[in-house]
Design a protein around this motif. Structure first.
Motif, PDB file in Angstrom:
ATOM      1  N   VAL A 419       0.812  -1.226   0.000  1.00  0.00           N
ATOM      2  CA  VAL A 419       0.000   0.000   0.000  1.00  0.00           C
ATOM      3  C   VAL A 419       0.841   1.270   0.000  1.00  0.00           C
ATOM      4  CG1 VAL A 419      -1.891  -1.196   1.166  1.00  0.00           C
ATOM      5  CG2 VAL A 419      -0.196   0.051   2.530  1.00  0.00           C
ATOM      6  N   LEU A 420       2.151   1.140  -0.121  1.00  0.00           N
ATOM      7  CA  LEU A 420       3.010   2.317  -0.131  1.00  0.00           C
ATOM      8  C   LEU A 420       2.991   2.973  -1.511  1.00  0.00           C
ATOM      9  CD1 LEU A 420       4.797   3.367   2.236  1.00  0.00           C
ATOM     10  CD2 LEU A 420       6.749   2.525   0.974  1.00  0.00           C
ATOM     11  N   ASP A 421       2.923   4.268  -1.526  1.00  0.00           N
ATOM     12  CA  ASP A 421       2.925   5.000  -2.788  1.00  0.00           C
ATOM     13  C   ASP A 421       4.302   4.896  -3.445  1.00  0.00           C
ATOM     14  OD1 ASP A 421       1.633   7.148  -4.593  1.00  0.00           O
ATOM     15  OD2 ASP A 421       3.554   8.037  -4.026  1.00  0.00           O
ATOM     16  N   PRO A 422       4.394   4.434  -4.702  1.00  0.00           N
ATOM     17  CA  PRO A 422       5.703   4.248  -5.348  1.00  0.00           C
ATOM     18  C   PRO A 422       6.512   5.535  -5.443  1.00  0.00           C
ATOM     19  CG  PRO A 422       3.984   3.101  -6.573  1.00  0.00           C
ATOM     20  CD  PRO A 422       3.289   3.928  -5.538  1.00  0.00           C
ATOM     21  N   ALA A 423       5.849   6.657  -5.700  1.00  0.00           N
ATOM     22  CA  ALA A 423       6.586   7.924  -5.802  1.00  0.00           C
ATOM     23  C   ALA A 423       7.194   8.305  -4.463  1.00  0.00           C
ATOM     24  CB  ALA A 423       5.650   9.029  -6.302  1.00  0.00           C
ATOM     25  N   PHE A 424       6.466   8.050  -3.383  1.00  0.00           N
ATOM     26  CA  PHE A 424       6.999   8.337  -2.047  1.00  0.00           C
ATOM     27  C   PHE A 424       8.205   7.448  -1.761  1.00  0.00           C
ATOM     28  CE2 PHE A 424       7.265   7.242   2.441  1.00  0.00           C
ATOM     29  CZ  PHE A 424       7.273   8.493   3.051  1.00  0.00           C
ATOM     30  N   ALA A 425       8.101   6.167  -2.088  1.00  0.00           N
ATOM     31  CA  ALA A 425       9.214   5.242  -1.853  1.00  0.00           C
ATOM     32  C   ALA A 425      10.454   5.683  -2.619  1.00  0.00           C
ATOM     33  CB  ALA A 425       8.812   3.832  -2.262  1.00  0.00           C
ATOM     34  N   ALA A 426      10.263   6.127  -3.862  1.00  0.00           N
ATOM     35  CA  ALA A 426      11.410   6.571  -4.663  1.00  0.00           C
ATOM     36  C   ALA A 426      11.997   7.859  -4.095  1.00  0.00           C
ATOM     37  CB  ALA A 426      10.973   6.778  -6.108  1.00  0.00           C
ATOM     38  N   ARG A 427      11.140   8.783  -3.697  1.00  0.00           N
ATOM     39  CA  ARG A 427      11.607  10.080  -3.188  1.00  0.00           C
ATOM     40  C   ARG A 427      12.420   9.936  -1.911  1.00  0.00           C
ATOM     41  NH1 ARG A 427       6.895  12.296  -2.616  1.00  0.00           N
ATOM     42  NH2 ARG A 427       6.673  12.385  -0.351  1.00  0.00           N
ATOM     43  N   THR A 428      12.076   8.962  -1.096  1.00  0.00           N
ATOM     44  CA  THR A 428      12.742   8.795   0.198  1.00  0.00           C
ATOM     45  C   THR A 428      13.855   7.747   0.170  1.00  0.00           C
ATOM     46  OG1 THR A 428      11.011   7.230   0.864  1.00  0.00           O
ATOM     47  CG2 THR A 428      10.708   9.539   1.486  1.00  0.00           C
ATOM     48  N   LEU A 558       0.893   6.883   1.247  1.00  0.00           N
ATOM     49  CA  LEU A 558       0.022   5.742   0.998  1.00  0.00           C
ATOM     50  C   LEU A 558      -0.664   5.851  -0.355  1.00  0.00           C
ATOM     51  CD1 LEU A 558      -1.572   5.546   4.558  1.00  0.00           C
ATOM     52  CD2 LEU A 558       0.175   4.021   3.617  1.00  0.00           C
ATOM     53  N   ASP A 559      -0.854   4.702  -0.999  1.00  0.00           N
ATOM     54  CA  ASP A 559      -1.540   4.599  -2.276  1.00  0.00           C
ATOM     55  C   ASP A 559      -3.012   4.290  -2.000  1.00  0.00           C
ATOM     56  OD1 ASP A 559      -2.745   3.180  -4.582  1.00  0.00           O
ATOM     57  OD2 ASP A 559      -0.760   3.422  -5.477  1.00  0.00           O
ATOM     58  N   GLU A 560      -3.909   5.219  -2.353  1.00  0.00           N
ATOM     59  CA  GLU A 560      -5.316   5.086  -1.980  1.00  0.00           C
ATOM     60  C   GLU A 560      -5.960   3.849  -2.598  1.00  0.00           C
ATOM     61  OE1 GLU A 560      -9.491   7.664  -1.986  1.00  0.00           O
ATOM     62  OE2 GLU A 560      -7.626   8.560  -2.734  1.00  0.00           O
ATOM     63  N   THR A 561      -5.705   3.600  -3.870  1.00  0.00           N
ATOM     64  CA  THR A 561      -6.311   2.443  -4.532  1.00  0.00           C
ATOM     65  C   THR A 561      -5.839   1.138  -3.903  1.00  0.00           C
ATOM     66  OG1 THR A 561      -6.468   3.657  -6.620  1.00  0.00           O
ATOM     67  CG2 THR A 561      -6.592   1.251  -6.726  1.00  0.00           C
ATOM     68  N   ALA A 562      -4.541   1.039  -3.676  1.00  0.00           N
ATOM     69  CA  ALA A 562      -3.992  -0.174  -3.063  1.00  0.00           C
ATOM     70  C   ALA A 562      -4.540  -0.367  -1.653  1.00  0.00           C
ATOM     71  CB  ALA A 562      -2.471  -0.103  -3.036  1.00  0.00           C
ATOM     72  N   LEU A 563      -4.727   0.729  -0.929  1.00  0.00           N
ATOM     73  CA  LEU A 563      -5.247   0.636   0.426  1.00  0.00           C
ATOM     74  C   LEU A 563      -6.698   0.156   0.425  1.00  0.00           C
ATOM     75  CD1 LEU A 563      -4.132   1.124   3.245  1.00  0.00           C
ATOM     76  CD2 LEU A 563      -5.007   3.454   3.145  1.00  0.00           C
ATOM     77  N   ARG A 564      -7.495   0.644  -0.494  1.00  0.00           N
ATOM     78  CA  ARG A 564      -8.873   0.167  -0.602  1.00  0.00           C
ATOM     79  C   ARG A 564      -8.898  -1.334  -0.913  1.00  0.00           C
ATOM     80  NH1 ARG A 564     -12.948   3.856  -0.839  1.00  0.00           N
ATOM     81  NH2 ARG A 564     -12.314   6.051  -0.907  1.00  0.00           N
ATOM     82  N   ASP A 565      -8.011  -1.760  -1.791  1.00  0.00           N
ATOM     83  CA  ASP A 565      -7.946  -3.199  -2.116  1.00  0.00           C
ATOM     84  C   ASP A 565      -7.592  -4.021  -0.871  1.00  0.00           C
ATOM     85  OD1 ASP A 565      -8.549  -2.620  -4.730  1.00  0.00           O
ATOM     86  OD2 ASP A 565      -6.477  -2.740  -5.446  1.00  0.00           O
TER      87      ASP A 565
END
Length: 595
Positions: A419-428, A558-565
Motif C-alpha cells: 500500500v506504499l505509494d511508489p513515488a513516495f518510496a522513490a523520493r525517500t 500511501l496509495d489510496e487504490t492499493a489501500l482500498r484493495d
C-alpha cells in the motif's frame, strides 16, 4: 513541564542558572527518592533524572558520599560525574536518563542507560537545546518547530527499525541507548559509552557453574528491581510464559505477603490463551492475582487515540494495547512498581543462532547432533531443521535478491508493503535502505545474539511501554535487561543456551525448583497475533475501514487504490499481511490527525 505533568504524581521542581532551565516531575519509586530534591543544586551541579541505580553498594564504596545519612540515586549520579566526568555512565548500572548542568564548566551533560529503558528525546535548535522524557514535551516547546520526518514514516510502513537517533518529528532526535551527550559553547557532541561485546567469552567452567552463575545474576536482577518504598505496592505481570513466570516466582520466594499480579486471559481465542500455565504458577506460590479477559474487554483499536497521544508517534508494537491493560489493571490494584518479563527472548536467546554458526564453521558433526536433538524434541525431521535453522540463514542477500527477481518479486518495497505509494518510496530512497538493512555483518553465534539485543526495535518498544505505563502512574521494570545479566548471557557458551534439543536451556535449569514443571518445561508459546486479528475483526473492522478509506485525504506515503484493495481483502479474509497493509497505515493516519 506541563506536557509531563502526568509523570509527577509526587510533585515537581524547577531550577534556573544562567542560560539553563531544568525541570523535574517527581515520582517516588525507590526508598531513598523521597529524601531527594531535583533539580536543586549540590556543589554547582544541577540534576534532573529519571533513574534507578542498582549498583549502589559498589558506588558508595568508590565515591565520597556520606553513607551515615540517606544516599539517593541522584547523589550517586552527581558524585560519579564529579569523580569520572563523561565516563561516569560506564560505572552506573540500572535504568536511567538524566541531564546534569555543570555550572562551573558551563556544560550540560546527559546520558541514557545501556538498553534505552528510560527515554531521552532532544532538539538542538538555533537558539536553544531542549530535552525531555517524552516526544511531545520536546516538540511542544516554543523553540522547536518540527515537521514530519518522511524517512521515518517510510521505514515504519515497511517494518524497518528506525535509525536509533531518528524520531517521526524532523528536528527532534532520540539519544540512543548506551550514549552520552554534552552541550556547551562548542556545540553538541554525542559519544557511545557501552555496547554489547560479542568477543567476550567466559573462561571454561562446568555446566553446573554456568547455571549457578546465571541463577545468581538473575536473582540479583529481580531483587534490585523490587527496591521500592514501603508505602508503594510492588506487583508483577504473569503471562504464563517462561520469562514473566520466572520473575514472579523468584520475587515471590523473597516475600512474606502474597505478590500482587496481573494476567491476561483470551477466553475467545484459545491459540492466544495461556490460562493453564499462569494458573500453574498461581498454584505453585503465594500470589494475589487479577485476571483480565482481554477478548471481553478491549481490542487493538479501542484505545488507539490514547496510545498515540501518550507515545507521541506511530508505534511498532501491535500488542501495546495488551500492555495498556496490564498497566491499567496494576494501577487499579494500587501497584506502582511493576515487574515485567519483556526481554527474556532477546537477552537469554533461544539459541537458534548456534545452527548457522556451526554450519559456517563447518562443524558438521556437532551441527547434525544439535539438529537431531532439536528435531526429536519438537517432532520434526533433522533435514527440515538443518534447512530452516542452518542453511537458509546463510543464503547471501545477493542470492536472495536474484531469486526474488527471477520469481517476479524484485521490488523490496512491494515485498514489505502493498500500500506504499511508489513515488513516495522513490523520493525517500526506501529501496536502498531495505537492501542495506539485510546486510548483516554478524558471523558468529555471539555476534548474532548481540545484534538481536541491540536491535533498533528495542529502545522504541521501551519508549512506548514507558509512556503508556506513566499515564497510569506505574513504573515497569525489566529484570532480564539488567546489564550484568545481559553481559553474562552474551558471554555464555552457546551449548548451554540450546542444549539437549531445548531452547533457553540455562534459564530452565536455573529455575528448577522455582518454576512449576509445566511452565519450566513447556516448549510452546501462545500466538498473540491470533487475538490481535480476532479483535480487529470482531470489534474494530468498521473503525479500521473508516480510518483508512473514509476519513478524507490520506498521507502521501500511501496509495489510496492499493489501500482500498487491502481493506476489501481484509473483509474477505484474504489479506496476507495485516500489519503492513492495514495496521501500520491506520496508525499513521490516526497519528497524522492528532499531529
Amino acid at each position: 513541564m506541563d506536557a509531563l505533568d502526568h509523570r509527577g504524581p509526587d510533585g515537581s521542581g524547577r531550577a534556573l542558572d544562567g542560560p539553563t532551565a531544568l525541570g523535574h516531575q517527581r515520582f517516588v519509586t525507590t526508598p531513598e527518592a523521597r529524601f531527594g530534591s531535583m533539580p536543586m543544586p549540590a556543589d554547582g551541579l544541577y540534576l534532573t533524572a529519571d533513574a534507578r541505580i542498582d549498583n549502589r553498594d559498589e558506588l558508595c564504596r568508590a565515591l565520597p558520599v556520606d553513607t551515615d545519612g540517606v544516599v539517593t540515586d541522584a547523589d550517586l549520579i552527581r558524585a560519579a560525574y564529579e569523580r569520572w566526568g563523561r565516563d561516569c555512565p560506564k560505572r552506573l548500572v540500572g535504568a536511567f536518563a538524566f541531564a546534569l548542568w555543570d555550572a562551573d564548566a558551563e556544560r550540560l551533560f546527559c546520558a541514557r542507560d545501556h538498553a534505552g529503558i528510560r527515554p531521552f528525546y532532544y532538539a538542538n535548535c538555533s537558539d536553544a537545546f531542549v530535552f525531555g522524557s517524552e516526544l511531545s514535551a520536546v516538540w511542544n516547546h516554543d523553540a522547536v518547530a518540527p515537521t514530519v520526518d518522511e524517512t521515518a514514516v517510510g521505514e515504519y510502513l515497511v517494518g524497518l527499525p528506525l535509525d536509533p537517533t531518528r524520531t517521526f518529528a524532523e528536528g527532534v532526535a532520540r539519544l540512543p541507548p548506551g550514549h552520552s551527550l554534552a552541550v556547551s559553547e562548542d556545540g553538541v557532541s554525542v559519544e557511545r559509552y557501552w555496547q554489547p561485546d560479542p568477543s567476550r567469552t567466559l573462561e571454561s567452567r562446568s555446566v553446573t557453574e554456568y547455571v549457578a552463575g546465571f541463577r545468581e545474576r538473575f536473582e540479583r536482577a529481580v531483587r534490585c528491581r523490587q527496591r521500592s518504598p514501603d508505602d508503594r505496592k510492588l506487583g508483577a505481570a504473569v503471562s504464563g510464559g517462561l520469562d514473566s513466570s520466572a520473575i514472579a516466582c523468584t520475587a515471590d520466594r523473597s516475600r512474606d505477603a502474597p505478590l500482587p499480579t496481573v494476567s491476561l486471559r483470551f477466553g475467545d481465542v484459545p491459540a492466544s490463551d495461556e490460562s493453564a500455565y499462569f494458573e500453574a504458577v498461581y498454584d505453585h506460590g503465594e500470589f494475589d492475582p487479577t485476571i483480565v479477559d482481554v477478548t471481553d474487554r478491549t481490542s487493538p483499536m479501542a484505545s488507539v487515540d490514547e496510545l498515540l497521544s501518550r507515545v507521541g508517534a506511530p508505534f511498532a508494537a501491535p500488542n501495546l494495547y495488551l500492555h495498556r491493560e496490564l498497566h491499567r489493571a496494576a494501577a487499579e490494584r494500587g501497584v506502582t512498581v511493576f515487574l515485567d518479563g519483556y526481554g527474556g527472548d532477546q537477552v537469554v536467546s533461544h539459541g537458534f543462532e548456534r545452527f548457522p554458526a556451526l554450519a559456517r564453521a563447518l562443524r558438521l558433526r556437532e551441527l547434525t547432533a544439535v539438529a537431531d536433538d532439536y528435531a526429536a524434541r519438537h517432532d520434526q525431521s533433522t533435514w527440515r531443521v538443518l534447512l530452516d535453522r542452518a542453511a537458509l540463514p546463510l543464503v547471501p542477500a545477493r542470492a536472495r535478491e536474484l531469486w526474488h527477481r527471477a520469481t517476479g518479486e524484485s521490488d523490496p518495497v512491494a515485498r514489505r508493503s502493498a500500500v506504499l505509494d511508489p513515488a513516495f518510496a522513490a523520493r525517500t530512497g526506501l529501496r536502498d535502505r531495505i537492501r542495506g538493512e539485510r546486510q548483516s555483518g554478524a558471523v558468529t553465534a555471539r555476534e548474532r545474539h548481540a545484534e538481536s539485543v541491540a536491535s533498533g526495535f528495542e529502545p522504541q518498544t521501551f519508549e512506548a511501554l514507558d509512556a503508556v505505563a506513566a499515564s497510569f502512574g506505574v513504573q515497569p521494570r525489566y529484570p532480564f535487561y539488567d546489564r550484568r545479566l545481559l553481559e553474562y548471557c552474551l558471554a555464555l557458551p552457546r551449548g548451554v543456551i540450546l542444549r539437549d534439543g531445548r531452547t533457553r536451556w540455562i534459564l530452565r535449569q536455573a529455575m528448577d525448583g522455582t518454576l512449576p514443571p509445566a511452565v519450566r518445561d513447556r516448549g510452546t508459546k501462545a500466538d498473540l497475533s491470533r487475538a490481535f486479528e480476532y479483535g480487529l475483526r470482531t470489534r474494530d473492522e468498521n473503525r479500521l475501514r473508516r480510518t483508512l478509506v473514509g476519513a478524507g485525504p490520506l498521507p502521501d506515503a500511501l496509495d489510496e487504490t492499493a489501500l482500498r484493495d487491502a481493506v476489501d481483502r481484509f473483509g474477505d479474509c484474504t489479506e496476507q499481511d495485516i500489519l503492513a497493509n492495514l495496521w501500520r497505515p491506520a496508525m499513521l493516519r490516526s497519528w497524522r490527525e492528532q499531529w
